[in-house]
Design a protein around this motif. Structure first.
Motif: not given
Length: 247
Positions: A75, A188-189, A192-193, A195-196
């Protein structure tokens, strides 16, 4: 340019440290885990170098419990991650696992903190460099890269030293490698990124352990404070001599 950043998962400095009943191991119950602070400086500098085209891979030697910390590193900005699926027992075993991942990875720079704040051994970075037979700069507080060469600034007694080395090389960083205000708090971006982003789990290549802890002991609790009246110097001297034994 490819950068490998090695991170440790360590107890938060506010965590209360306990040991198992038989004093044979660290008690992990109730512990909040974080990225080793020295490693976080190294990771931030690596992410900054992405602006010049670098890719950043995070490496952790640890069990599945370290994955939240690895995801935080993703992150913050790392491109991908590798976890060696073993709970290391000593510095040499950790260094061997790092080397087994790094030796065929084509990394130009291997970055990590100068030590972890749990055991404070400070041995892993130098071992990795020795096993890979590449240059090593310890206690770096600055790092610049120019083509196939890197220049590091490091603290020495009474001053600072600037060292230039050919890549690939290992650098062990500390506070000052980037300013504290530059440390990245994942938004937050980024969360979220993360996770992938790829997180590869590999099995350990070596079980060579050379150090076994004999046991652990907690720091003795602080004694109660004794107050002495400013006018009672004789009592103060007696306490310092007979109880504190400092004079």
């Amino acid at each position: 340019m490819k950068i490998l950043v090695c991170i440790s998962s360590v107890p938060d400095t506010t965590s209360k440290i306990n040991f198992t009943a038989d004093k044979s191991a660290f008690d992990k119950n109730g512990i909040q885990w974080v990225i080793n602070p020295h490693d976080e400086f190294a990771l931030t500098r690596a992410v900054q170098l992405q602006a010049s085209g670098a890719s950043v891979t995070v490496l952790n030697v640890g069990d599945a419990g370290t994955e939240p910390v690895i995801r935080k590193a993703l992150a913050i900005g790392a491109n991908d991650a590798v976890r060696v699926n073993i709970e290391p027992k000593d510095s040499y075993q950790t260094a061997q696992e790092i080397v087994n991942v790094a030796k065929d990875g084509g990394y130009d720079i291997i970055l990590m903190g100068k030590e972890s704040i749990d055991y404070n051994g400070g041995a892993v970075p130098g071992m990795v460099a020795q096993l890979l037979d590449i240059p090593f700069v310890n206690a770096a507080i600055g790092l610049e890269v120019n083509g196939g060469e890197a220049t590091a600034l490091r603290e020495i007694e009474g001053g600072k030293e600037k060292i230039s080395v050919k890549l690939p090389a290992v650098f062990a960083g500390q506070k000052g490698l980037v300013d504290e205000k530059e440390l990245i708090i994942p938004n937050m971006r980024g969360i979220m990124s993360a996770r992938t982003k790829p997180l590869q789990v590999v099995e350990p290549a070596s079980g060579d352990v050379r150090v076994e802890p004999a046991g652990f002991e907690s720091v003795p609790p602080r004694a109660a404070v004794k107050l002495v009246e400013p006018s009672n110097l004789d009592e103060l001297v007696r306490l310092l001599h007979e109880e504190a034994k400092v004079i």
